[in-house]
Design a protein around this motif. Structure first.
Motif, PDB file in Angstrom:
ATOM      1  N   ASN A  87     -13.826 -36.205 -38.570  1.00  0.00           N
ATOM      2  CA  ASN A  87     -13.016 -37.266 -38.347  1.00  0.00           C
ATOM      3  C   ASN A  87     -11.573 -36.984 -38.036  1.00  0.00           C
ATOM      4  N   PHE A  88     -11.216 -35.676 -38.390  1.00  0.00           N
ATOM      5  CA  PHE A  88      -9.779 -35.371 -38.356  1.00  0.00           C
ATOM      6  C   PHE A  88      -9.433 -35.386 -37.066  1.00  0.00           C
ATOM      7  N   ARG A  89     -10.244 -35.407 -36.086  1.00  0.00           N
ATOM      8  CA  ARG A  89      -9.953 -35.574 -34.688  1.00  0.00           C
ATOM      9  C   ARG A  89      -9.814 -36.867 -34.151  1.00  0.00           C
ATOM     10  N   MET A  90      -9.995 -37.764 -35.063  1.00  0.00           N
ATOM     11  CA  MET A  90      -9.878 -39.320 -34.908  1.00  0.00           C
ATOM     12  C   MET A  90      -8.411 -39.982 -35.561  1.00  0.00           C
ATOM     13  N   LEU A  91      -7.669 -38.934 -36.182  1.00  0.00           N
ATOM     14  CA  LEU A  91      -6.653 -39.404 -37.093  1.00  0.00           C
ATOM     15  C   LEU A  91      -5.802 -40.491 -36.280  1.00  0.00           C
ATOM     16  N   GLY A  92      -5.650 -40.398 -34.919  1.00  0.00           N
ATOM     17  CA  GLY A  92      -4.490 -41.341 -34.344  1.00  0.00           C
ATOM     18  C   GLY A  92      -5.240 -42.654 -34.410  1.00  0.00           C
ATOM     19  N   PHE A  93      -6.807 -42.646 -33.975  1.00  0.00           N
ATOM     20  CA  PHE A  93      -7.458 -43.977 -33.985  1.00  0.00           C
ATOM     21  C   PHE A  93      -7.407 -44.615 -35.152  1.00  0.00           C
ATOM     22  N   ILE A  94      -7.581 -43.784 -36.572  1.00  0.00           N
ATOM     23  CA  ILE A  94      -7.739 -44.408 -37.591  1.00  0.00           C
ATOM     24  C   ILE A  94      -6.576 -44.965 -38.040  1.00  0.00           C
ATOM     25  N   ARG A  95      -5.046 -44.517 -37.755  1.00  0.00           N
ATOM     26  CA  ARG A  95      -3.972 -44.862 -38.082  1.00  0.00           C
ATOM     27  C   ARG A  95      -3.826 -46.627 -37.251  1.00  0.00           C
ATOM     28  N   MET A  96      -3.912 -46.371 -35.865  1.00  0.00           N
ATOM     29  CA  MET A  96      -4.064 -47.574 -35.134  1.00  0.00           C
ATOM     30  C   MET A  96      -4.972 -48.575 -35.646  1.00  0.00           C
ATOM     31  N   LEU A  97      -6.268 -48.094 -36.057  1.00  0.00           N
ATOM     32  CA  LEU A  97      -7.382 -49.283 -36.172  1.00  0.00           C
ATOM     33  C   LEU A  97      -7.499 -49.826 -37.521  1.00  0.00           C
ATOM     34  N   PHE A  98      -6.993 -48.819 -38.708  1.00  0.00           N
ATOM     35  CA  PHE A  98      -7.054 -49.024 -40.058  1.00  0.00           C
ATOM     36  C   PHE A  98      -5.874 -48.716 -40.933  1.00  0.00           C
ATOM     37  N   PRO A  99      -4.759 -49.280 -40.585  1.00  0.00           N
ATOM     38  CA  PRO A  99      -3.506 -48.739 -41.046  1.00  0.00           C
ATOM     39  C   PRO A  99      -3.363 -48.851 -42.583  1.00  0.00           C
ATOM     40  N   GLN A 100      -4.254 -49.821 -43.302  1.00  0.00           N
ATOM     41  CA  GLN A 100      -4.037 -49.717 -44.679  1.00  0.00           C
ATOM     42  C   GLN A 100      -5.072 -49.011 -45.156  1.00  0.00           C
ATOM     43  N   SER A 101      -5.719 -48.088 -44.510  1.00  0.00           N
ATOM     44  CA  SER A 101      -6.676 -47.223 -45.056  1.00  0.00           C
ATOM     45  C   SER A 101      -6.102 -46.040 -45.598  1.00  0.00           C
ATOM     46  N   PHE A 149       0.067 -31.380 -36.476  1.00  0.00           N
ATOM     47  CA  PHE A 149       0.756 -32.422 -35.669  1.00  0.00           C
ATOM     48  C   PHE A 149       0.726 -33.799 -36.468  1.00  0.00           C
ATOM     49  N   TRP A 150      -0.361 -34.151 -37.293  1.00  0.00           N
ATOM     50  CA  TRP A 150      -0.473 -35.511 -37.599  1.00  0.00           C
ATOM     51  C   TRP A 150       0.297 -35.565 -39.154  1.00  0.00           C
ATOM     52  N   ASN A 151       0.167 -34.537 -39.694  1.00  0.00           N
ATOM     53  CA  ASN A 151       0.991 -34.352 -41.173  1.00  0.00           C
ATOM     54  C   ASN A 151       2.510 -34.491 -40.773  1.00  0.00           C
ATOM     55  N   SER A 152       3.022 -34.039 -39.857  1.00  0.00           N
ATOM     56  CA  SER A 152       4.586 -34.266 -39.232  1.00  0.00           C
ATOM     57  C   SER A 152       4.790 -35.465 -38.937  1.00  0.00           C
ATOM     58  N   LYS A 153       3.673 -36.270 -38.149  1.00  0.00           N
ATOM     59  CA  LYS A 153       4.198 -37.704 -37.733  1.00  0.00           C
ATOM     60  C   LYS A 153       3.745 -38.815 -38.625  1.00  0.00           C
ATOM     61  N   MET A 154       2.775 -38.500 -39.713  1.00  0.00           N
ATOM     62  CA  MET A 154       2.654 -39.746 -40.720  1.00  0.00           C
ATOM     63  C   MET A 154       2.711 -39.014 -42.066  1.00  0.00           C
ATOM     64  N   PRO A 155       3.328 -38.357 -42.458  1.00  0.00           N
ATOM     65  CA  PRO A 155       3.053 -37.406 -43.819  1.00  0.00           C
ATOM     66  C   PRO A 155       2.700 -38.513 -45.026  1.00  0.00           C
ATOM     67  N   SER A 156       3.157 -39.638 -45.156  1.00  0.00           N
ATOM     68  CA  SER A 156       2.611 -40.582 -46.190  1.00  0.00           C
ATOM     69  C   SER A 156       1.319 -41.183 -46.126  1.00  0.00           C
ATOM     70  N   PHE A 157       0.515 -40.830 -44.847  1.00  0.00           N
ATOM     71  CA  PHE A 157      -0.602 -41.683 -44.692  1.00  0.00           C
ATOM     72  C   PHE A 157      -1.677 -40.656 -44.955  1.00  0.00           C
ATOM     73  N   ILE A 158      -1.462 -39.486 -45.301  1.00  0.00           N
ATOM     74  CA  ILE A 158      -2.488 -38.266 -45.444  1.00  0.00           C
ATOM     75  C   ILE A 158      -2.060 -37.794 -46.620  1.00  0.00           C
TER      76      ILE A 158
END
Length: 239
Positions: A87-101, A149-158
């Motif tokens: 699911n690391f390939r799905m991080l963008g979708f996870i952020r959009m679909l489940f922002p509270q996850s 890439f995703w760690n730079s875009k949304m560090p507090s989410f991961i």
């Protein structure tokens, strides 16, 4: 929702068992619900329509589809723990679909991680790159690019959880993980291996026993036979 992801053999099963042993969580294991839902319902045209015409109903349908599959697990309203490494390939979708996850990204020393991938036989059809060192190296590079890439875009989410730190000091690292997940500390989680949580992965032996350290620096036993220097170079580049 708590998503546990990363490369296979990076400590995802161990992390899942620890989190799933908490009284407020339900260990779903490798659900594969998210990737299945996306692949079944999203194509290029739909994706364009969502963002060009602000047709977010399709995204809501994906959320409802995923939630229905989770509810079918009869989890009694507990927090679902979805351990699907790819699911690391799905991080963008996870952020959009489940922002509270919550996202727990498991990472491990590159040479040990890739050796463990290389020497094991997987049932999953989506890991054909694991049996050839060149393919494995290429895939590892792309994985590091994606996570960088995703760690730079949304560090507090991961939350990037080190396998080595978890093994060396289980309690300290576990407390950090639970704190990130907004879950209170439960000392009983240190004995996760006593809980009857289903396991269907290659890591079943470790997950059924107390944490042990013999899996650290395993590559050194094979270094004269395998050349993973490029993999180590990639790790340094993106760390």
């Amino acid at each position: 929702l708590i998503f546990i992801l990363g490369l296979p053999r990076s400590g995802t099963t161990l992390t899942h068992q620890i989190i799933a042993s908490h009284s407020k969580t339900f260990g779903g294991g490798e659900l594969n619900f998210l990737s299945r839902t996306i692949y079944e319902n999203i194509n290029d045209q739909i994706f364009i329509d969502i963002f060009k015409n602000y047709n977010f109903q399709k995204l809501n349908d994906l959320v409802q589809n995923y939630n229905k599959r989770c509810n079918d697990l009869n989890n009694e309203g507990k927090i679902i723990v979805d351990k699907s490494p790819m699911n690391f390939r799905m991080l963008g979708f996870i952020r959009m679909l489940f922002p509270q996850s919550k996202i727990i990204h498991c990472n491990r020393r590159a040479k040990d991680n890739c050796l463990s991938i290389y020497k094991n036989v997987f049932n999953e059809s989506n890991i054909p790159w694991s049996y050839n060192i060149s393919d494995l190296t290429s895939y590892y590079r792309e994985y590091k690019k994606i996570m960088n890439f995703w760690n730079s875009k949304m560090p507090s989410f991961i939350f990037n959880s080190s396998y080595e730190l978890l093994v060396k000091n289980q309690e300290t690292q576990s407390k950090k993980i639970f704190n990130f997940c907004d879950l209170n500390w439960e000392k009983e989680t240190l004995k996760f291996y006593k809980k009857n949580i289903p396991i269907q992965t290659l890591s079943i032996e470790q997950a059924r026993n107390p944490v042990y350290k013999t899996s650290l620096k395993t590559y050194e036993n094979y270094s004269e036979f395998l050349d993973f220097d490029e993999i180590e170079s990639i790790e340094r580049q993106y760390n």
